[in-house]
Design a protein around this motif. Sequence first.
Motif, short mmCIF file in Angstrom:
data_model
loop_
_atom_site.label_atom_id
_atom_site.label_comp_id
_atom_site.label_asym_id
_atom_site.label_seq_id
_atom_site.Cartn_x
_atom_site.Cartn_y
_atom_site.Cartn_z
N VAL A 280 -121.53 30.76 57.07
CA VAL A 280 -120.15 30.70 56.60
C VAL A 280 -119.93 31.90 55.68
CG1 VAL A 280 -119.79 28.21 56.75
CG2 VAL A 280 -120.90 29.16 54.73
N HIS A 281 -118.66 32.19 55.39
CA HIS A 281 -118.34 33.27 54.45
C HIS A 281 -118.52 32.77 53.02
CE1 HIS A 281 -116.98 35.59 57.76
NE2 HIS A 281 -115.90 34.87 57.98
N PHE A 282 -118.96 33.68 52.16
CA PHE A 282 -119.13 33.37 50.74
C PHE A 282 -118.45 34.49 49.97
CE2 PHE A 282 -121.34 33.10 46.65
CZ PHE A 282 -121.41 31.73 46.45
N PHE A 283 -117.29 34.18 49.39
CA PHE A 283 -116.46 35.20 48.74
C PHE A 283 -116.17 34.83 47.29
CE2 PHE A 283 -114.43 35.89 53.16
CZ PHE A 283 -115.24 36.98 53.44
N ASN A 284 -115.79 35.85 46.51
CA ASN A 284 -115.31 35.60 45.16
C ASN A 284 -113.92 34.96 45.21
OD1 ASN A 284 -117.01 38.25 45.22
ND2 ASN A 284 -117.21 37.48 43.14
N HIS A 285 -113.70 34.00 44.32
CA HIS A 285 -112.42 33.28 44.23
C HIS A 285 -111.45 34.10 43.37
CE1 HIS A 285 -109.69 29.90 43.78
NE2 HIS A 285 -110.52 29.09 44.41
N GLY A 286 -110.17 33.71 43.38
CA GLY A 286 -109.21 34.31 42.46
C GLY A 286 -109.39 33.79 41.04
N GLU A 287 -110.05 32.63 40.90
CA GLU A 287 -110.41 32.10 39.60
C GLU A 287 -111.62 32.86 39.07
OE1 GLU A 287 -109.84 30.85 36.89
OE2 GLU A 287 -109.98 28.67 36.98
N LYS A 288 -111.67 33.11 37.77
CA LYS A 288 -112.73 33.94 37.20
C LYS A 288 -114.10 33.29 37.37
CE LYS A 288 -113.92 36.60 33.10
NZ LYS A 288 -113.55 36.96 31.72
N ASP A 289 -115.08 34.11 37.80
CA ASP A 289 -116.47 33.70 37.93
C ASP A 289 -116.66 32.48 38.83
OD1 ASP A 289 -117.20 35.79 36.26
OD2 ASP A 289 -117.06 34.57 34.45
N ALA A 290 -115.80 32.35 39.81
CA ALA A 290 -115.92 31.27 40.79
C ALA A 290 -115.96 31.89 42.19
CB ALA A 290 -114.76 30.28 40.67
N TYR A 291 -116.35 31.07 43.16
CA TYR A 291 -116.51 31.53 44.53
C TYR A 291 -115.86 30.52 45.47
CZ TYR A 291 -120.02 34.26 42.09
OH TYR A 291 -120.64 35.07 41.19
N TYR A 292 -115.74 30.91 46.72
CA TYR A 292 -115.36 29.91 47.71
C TYR A 292 -116.18 30.11 48.98
CZ TYR A 292 -112.11 33.41 49.79
OH TYR A 292 -111.55 34.52 50.36
#
Length: 498
Positions: A280-292
């Motif tokens: 699956v993809h693992f990307f940085n979120h728009g929330e600080k220091d979070a991912y999706y």
Amino acid sequence: MSYVIGVDLGTSAVKTVLVDRSGKVVAEHSESYPLSQPKPGYSEQRPEDWVDKTIVSLRRLMEDNRINKGDVEGLSFSGQMHGLVLVDQNGNALRPAILWNDTRTTPQCRRIEETLQEKLLGIARNRALEGFTLPKILWVQEHEPEVLEQAALFLLPKDYVRYRLTGEYAMDYSDAAGTLLLDVAGKAWSQDILAAFDLPASLCPPLVESFDQCGTLLPAVAEQAGLLAETKVFAGGADNACGAIGAGILEEGQTMCSIGTSGVVLSYEERKSLDFEGKVHFFNHGEKDAYYIMGVTLAAGYSLTWFKDTFAPDVSFDELLSGIADIPAGSGGLLFTPYIVGERTPHPDSSIRGSFIGMDAGHSLTHFARSVLEGITFSLRESIDILRDSGKKIDKVISIGGGAKNETWLQMQADVFNAEIVKLESEQGPAMGAAMLAAYGCGWFPSLQECAQAFLRASRSYSPNPETAQQYEQLYKLYRSVYGATRELSEQLSPFRG
């Protein structure tokens, strides 16, 4: 009255939404632009078209709704991911943008894999796929070296538009994560990856958070757009990150299912050490220091559009789906796999093709229509399973997009996912996420979570029916066996596709 504006730069159009302090969408406007496909597999757009149409959409949004320009405090962006824009020292685009759905870069993907090997997943956390930005840069490096030599920076679509509106360069982490050049966990451009392909670090723009301010509007742009020059402009994020924000996916345990042309299952994550081996993809979120974490079905809503256009072109979608509630789960023994343009999750396979299995003379158009919806939903369930296997508890899913417009399909998602499905009261997707970033950036709320609590409301939820969920569990096992059973057939049929 105070407002913020969300600008959603899509593949076919730019959409602007005007949102007040309660989260109400007061007005919206869209402007379309053309897509160029000069050769098979190529997909390009003129960056100037994005800029021109964004300014037109902003002006129409303000003028048509008689909004006082002084009431708009800020704006932010959601953008189509991965598209390559190369600019020279003066900020001029050097060639048409190569878009996310351009597939010319298969040789460059293999080169990336061979060069970086296990380093790729360790740093960029994603496999080399044709849609990503680095393969596009390498294609230009190999086929248009004189263009790359002139390039001062590479930008992504929304970042180019924002630059033209403000005069300032920046790229947020959520969009940078889709380039294959970002150290996703370290939140910095990867010197190792750049060096491996002889790319200068100066080619990469400054990195910022999605809610960071990136200047104000240039006076000439402000006048054209019907806004004040002091209007604050915030970085914004990748369309999927903004879609997550716009659906309130901002805390651990929250998951959404978005069904548009493609289908996305996306879940909030704070553990940066998770290793999904590229499934699956693992990307940085728009929330600080979070991912999706994100799984993708390439042809979700597109499968339904293809089916309607091919087999029922004279009926509306509502008519096509009007009788599916009367067809039992399993569509009378008919099973569809939505691999009509290849697949992404969990099978990154460009050669696999779709199938209807179990057809008999008793099946009607409505059986086929329901089967298409079931196949799309089964495909999305595969992404849900990967998330559950990582230890995530998924018992509630926010459903947005086309899959949230039909009650039978919403209930089907609940039964197939065996989870509560929640439909939002007012769903604007990535455009709302962009507006929320502007609202947070303007200081309306102390956190994005509190912004979501104020802006987003559930309208209805759907709980799984235990009996139907059990039937779907059996059918899902059959669905999962189809890929392995048809993969070789698809390969052998590929020379005949033309």
